[in-house]
Design an enzyme around this catalytic site. Structure first.
Site, PDB file in Angstrom:
ATOM      1  N   ARG A   1       0.801  -1.227   0.000  1.00  0.00           N
ATOM      2  CA  ARG A   1       0.000   0.000   0.000  1.00  0.00           C
ATOM      3  C   ARG A   1       0.831   1.272   0.000  1.00  0.00           C
ATOM      4  NH1 ARG A   1      -2.368  -3.423   3.551  1.00  0.00           N
ATOM      5  NH2 ARG A   1      -3.820  -4.738   2.415  1.00  0.00           N
TER       6      ARG A   1
ATOM      7  N   GLU B   1      -4.768 -14.962   9.493  1.00  0.00           N
ATOM      8  CA  GLU B   1      -5.478 -16.126   8.936  1.00  0.00           C
ATOM      9  C   GLU B   1      -4.629 -17.392   9.024  1.00  0.00           C
ATOM     10  OE1 GLU B   1      -8.100 -13.323   8.505  1.00  0.00           O
ATOM     11  OE2 GLU B   1      -6.121 -13.021   7.648  1.00  0.00           O
TER      12      GLU B   1
ATOM     13  N   ASP C   1     -13.961 -12.139  11.518  1.00  0.00           N
ATOM     14  CA  ASP C   1     -12.928 -11.427  10.764  1.00  0.00           C
ATOM     15  C   ASP C   1     -13.283  -9.941  10.642  1.00  0.00           C
ATOM     16  OD1 ASP C   1     -10.585 -10.973   9.298  1.00  0.00           O
ATOM     17  OD2 ASP C   1     -11.519 -11.464   7.389  1.00  0.00           O
TER      18      ASP C   1
ATOM     19  N   LYS D   1     -14.871  -3.136   9.440  1.00  0.00           N
ATOM     20  CA  LYS D   1     -15.573  -4.186   8.707  1.00  0.00           C
ATOM     21  C   LYS D   1     -16.949  -4.499   9.275  1.00  0.00           C
ATOM     22  CE  LYS D   1     -11.871  -7.143   6.799  1.00  0.00           C
ATOM     23  NZ  LYS D   1     -11.382  -8.541   6.846  1.00  0.00           N
TER      24      LYS D   1
ATOM     25  N   ASN E   1     -13.570  -2.315   3.554  1.00  0.00           N
ATOM     26  CA  ASN E   1     -12.295  -2.998   3.728  1.00  0.00           C
ATOM     27  C   ASN E   1     -11.173  -1.967   3.832  1.00  0.00           C
ATOM     28  OD1 ASN E   1      -9.969  -5.053   3.020  1.00  0.00           O
ATOM     29  ND2 ASN E   1     -11.782  -6.285   3.425  1.00  0.00           N
ATOM     30  N   TRP E   2     -10.009  -2.258   3.266  1.00  0.00           N
ATOM     31  CA  TRP E   2      -8.848  -1.379   3.447  1.00  0.00           C
ATOM     32  C   TRP E   2      -8.935  -0.110   2.602  1.00  0.00           C
ATOM     33  CZ3 TRP E   2      -6.114   0.297  -0.667  1.00  0.00           C
ATOM     34  CH2 TRP E   2      -6.284  -0.413  -1.857  1.00  0.00           C
TER      35      TRP E   2
ATOM     36  N   CYS F   1      -7.880 -23.980  -2.690  1.00  0.00           N
ATOM     37  CA  CYS F   1      -7.447 -23.270  -3.901  1.00  0.00           C
ATOM     38  C   CYS F   1      -8.198 -21.974  -4.179  1.00  0.00           C
ATOM     39  CB  CYS F   1      -7.593 -24.173  -5.125  1.00  0.00           C
ATOM     40  SG  CYS F   1      -6.946 -25.845  -4.910  1.00  0.00           S
TER      41      CYS F   1
END
Length: 725
Positions: A137, A199, A322, A349, A409-410, A626
């Site tokens: 960022r 995570e 989260d 969030k 979010n961010w 995945c």
């Protein structure tokens, strides 16, 4: 002429050549300059322009009356293919920014010509520890140096003039899966840097390093460690009383990483850091459902000299979704209830917009800015959210708003002192949480103690219908929010989520890039769309504005990716696949982007030889191991789309998946977790999805009718979900 007079003549000549003013040394930024940023609005000296992180530019040469004349001035190709999230720093005509894999660039802000580039050569295998793409960022610039954190946990100082390495230091324990994606901040000659990795299972902290030498000055742990080993500070001893020690949270790590937002008030001399989610997410596993688990999901005010705790406010006590509090924080002075208040504002969030007293941490107000069903409201007396169901998903799956991606979010917000509004890049999307049975900690897979299968499509569900339902449910918008009244004033609705960060300006403009591949300007006072430009790729980064030679520019990093870009499947902007770029616009610009490359054609997939049961097993395994990187339903937009594998790649599938044939590209081997039969099942599922896509592309009247019916059904399902939750 004597030597003394010769020196005076040369000095005068230098002043004349430089336009009557001595040029500053490259990267000559310090605290006084950032504090006084409004006196030189043509620069963008810090991550949020100022220490208060308002992301408001006082420039108004580009305004609501002439923005229609905004054109591309120049573009710079970064040579990257992953997500670009950086905020460019602009100092005296030079842009300093970052790309994927923590690469750093310095370019001329007027022309886009590269001055230097630096590659920290992050081992690609470390990318497995980056939950949400190998993004970065941005940098910090200070006293002739450029500072960057790297995916593999280093903090690096570069010479601002040349890009040469000055020093580097390791900020993490590499026996744990830490990463760094956030931009450093610099306060009083200390470089402040956090990290990510909750995570996967880590213990969070934020550190300060001496800007000159790289020596560690202090470290603040955000969650306690093993009580048997003692506590680093009284803060940790206090925090440990909010955890259940019998759950032994420290074995996984506890989480609480400081992976993004910070702010600083020089008058109060307080550094604010946003703290992330628990590790694992599930509070019944992490702490047996007991305690607030400090300092998870908290805004923490620290003494920047010592790193000691001053105050904290926890947005989500006992966090289990989260719901991080690492989202952008803004400092502002507001009049509330007829009284002036120094506030800190955040839309974390969890879906509530918070206004706090930034001197004391006192709760002032909170209101949900998106759909929320995990809590009914935030108690105005206690400042604590009132949960709708204390059990949440402990006993049965629960469809919950917001999803782990959050209501926000961010992507940075912006606050305009002219309109008094905070502009939030908001999202509305749900997620089905469910308790994972027999949770076991592993080194590489995500450790959430949440049953991801409950949130994923069932093996017998039509993938095309699933895709349409997801697109009908998942939405994004700009919310123009009044922080005093805690009400939305106006909204711009987007087709989907994961759009870019915000920039507001004194020209009554609001800029945002979109996931569909546009940079758009709106009126800041009412949201009317005034201008847009195609960017050939989705944008997640925030724009900045600056001046060179009296001309105002608006610049933005363009490169689709990040968490939802990886996991969410096909990008909203299908077809075009261009590399990363910096785009800069000015009034009367004359540059043009080259044509975007044509879409890749789907190769003929191998014949399907596996049974239906094997394909279904592969579906479950794919969405467990995945999909976080290669996308829902095997549809990818950032990493390679596995449906498009060439015959040679199909032949090497198990060597890639199990043996790590492509580990130097970031794809490590998974033989510790997957058997040969498992890999074969995943391969069979991918082949099945390739055949599905081939049939879809072939078209025909029946598929056209089915597509229309699926679209209608998807909207009905989305309507029903919204109505019932």
């Amino acid at each position: 002429m004597d030597r003394k007079h010769s020196r005076w003549l040369l000095a005068l000549l230098a002043l004349f050549v430089c336009g009557g003013a001595a040029r500053a040394a490259p990267g000559a930024v310090d605290g006084a300059r950032i504090i006084g940023a409004d006196s030189e609005p043509g620069n963008w000296l810090a991550h949020g322009r100022t220490y208060g992180e308002q992301r408001f530019s006082p420039l108004d040469a580009i305004n609501d009356g002439n923005v229609a004349g905004l054109k591309l001035a120049w573009f710079y190709d970064t040579g990257t293919q992953r997500g670009l999230e950086a905020t460019p720093i602009v100092v005296d005509g030079v842009i300093y920014t970052t790309g994927d894999w923590s690469r750093v660039y310095a370019v001329d802000a007027a022309t886009g010509k590269q001055i230097w580039a630096y590659d920290p050569k992050v081992p690609r295998a470390w990318g497995v520890n980056a939950c949400c793409d190998v993004v970065n960022r941005g940098v910090a610039v200070w006293k002739g140096r450029v500072y960057v954190g790297t995916i593999d946990g280093r903090l690096i100082a570069l010479d601002a003039a040349t890009g040469a390495l000055v020093w580097e230091t390791l900020t993490i324990d590499r026996s744990r899966p830490y990463s760094i994606t956030g931009a450093p901040r610099i306060v009083k000659d200390k470089v402040i840097i956090g990290n990510g990795g909750a995570e996967y299972g880590v213990r969070g902290y934020v550190s300060a390093y001496d800007a000159d030498t790289g020596k560690l000055a202090w470290r603040f742990w955000t969650v306690p460690g093993d009580p048997a080993k003692g506590f680093e500070t009284p803060d940790m001893e206090m925090a440990a009383r909010t955890w259940n020690a019998s759950a032994q949270w420290w074995k996984v790590g506890g989480g609480g990483t400081v992976w993004d937002s910070m702010a600083y008030d020089p008058d109060l001399d307080l550094l604010y850091v946003g703290v992330g989610n628990g590790a694992p997410w599930n509070r019944w596993v992490r702490s047996k459902g007991e305690g607030d688990n400090l300092f998870l999901s908290s805004i923490v005010a620290l003494n920047p000299d010592t790193g000691r705790h001053v105050w904290h406010y926890q947005t989500t006590p006992g966090e289990t979704w989260d719901y991080t509090a690492t989202q952008h924080m803004i400092l502002a002075d507001l009049t509330i209830g007829g009284k002036p208040r120094k506030v800190i504002m955040q839309a974390p969030k969890n879906g509530f917009f918070y206004v706090l007293d930034r001197a004391t941490g006192q709760f002032i107000s909170a209101k949900n800015y998106v759909q929320v069903n995990w809590a009914s409201h935030v108690d105005p007396v206690t400042g604590r959210p009132v949960e709708t169901d204390p059990a949440q998903y402990r006993d049965k799956p629960k469809l919950t708003f917001p999803a782990p991606f959050g209501g926000h979010n961010w992507q940075p917000m912006s606050y305009s002192p002219r309109t008094g509004l905070v502009y939030i890049p908001a999202m509305d999307l749900p997620f089905t949480y469910a308790q994972e049975k027999d949770f076991k900690f592993n080194r590489h897979p995500w450790n959430m103690a949440v049953d991801m299968a409950a949130a994923m499509p069932s093996p017998d569900q039509d993938p095309e219908l699933t895709r349409k339902v997801m697109r009908a449910i998942a939405k994004g918008h700009i919310s123009a929010w009044d922080p005093v009244t805690q009400k939305e004033v106006w909204r711009v609705q987007h087709d989907g989520p994961w759009n870019g960060g915000m920039l507001s300006t004194a020209g009554n403009l609001l800029f945002q890039g979109t996931a569909k591949g546009e940079l758009v300007a709106y009126r800041a006072d009412n949201g009317k769309r005034l201008w847009s430009a195609p960017t050939q790729s989705g944008i997640v980064a925030p724009p900045v504005s600056y001046t060179v030679n009296g001309e105002q520019y608006v610049a933005v990093m363009v490169g689709w990716g990040g968490a939802l870009g990886l996991a969410g499947g096909v990008a909203p902007m299908e077809g075009d696949k261009v590399g990363g770029r910096i785009l800069a616009f000015k009034l009367g610009g004359t540059a043009q982007l080259p044509p975007a490359p044509a879409s890749a054609r789907l190769p003929e997939p191998p014949p399907q030889t596996a049974s239906k049961q094997t394909v279904q097993h592969g579906n479950a395994l794919y969405h467990t191991y995945c999909s976080v990187c290669h996308g829902l339903n095997a549809e990818a937009s950032t990493l390679p789309d596995l449906r498009y594998m060439q015959p040679a790649t199909h032949g090497m599938f198990n060597k890639i998946v199990l043996d790590g044939l492509y580990k130097d590209l970031g794809m490590v081997g998974w033989s510790k977790y997957l058997s040969v039969a498992d890999a074969d099942a995943i391969h069979a599922y991918v082949i099945e999805r390739a055949h599905d896509t081939k049939r879809q592309q072939a078209g025909g009247w029946w598929l056209a009718i089915k597509g229309f019916a699926d679209a209608v059904l998807a909207k009905l399902i989305a309507w029903y979900i919204a109505l019932t939750t």
